[in-house]
Motif scaffolding. Structure first.
Motif: not given
Length: 66
Positions: A42-46
């Motif tokens: 899962v990519a969580l921007p920032g």
């Protein structure tokens, strides 16, 4: 941060009741857990990317006994 601190931030910044903020917290992390199990990451921007990684076994050492 602990759950209690995050719930407090949600309450203060968004005017939520404590039980609603707790439900938002629980749902958010349940959704992330579900997606990691489903897709492996899962990519969580920032913030960063959370992913499952298989690592080779390693030999541990007891610092007291060597």
């Amino acid at each position: 941060m602990r759950k209690k601190e995050i719930v407090k931030e949600l309450r203060e910044n968004f005017g939520m009741k404590a039980n609603v903020a707790g439900e938002v917290y629980d749902y958010f992390f349940s959704a992330i857990t579900f997606r990691i199990k489903q897709n492996g990451k899962v990519a969580l921007p920032g913030i960063g990317t959370l992913k499952v990684v298989q690592r080779a076994e390693r030999k541990g050492r007891n610092p007291q006994t060597g």
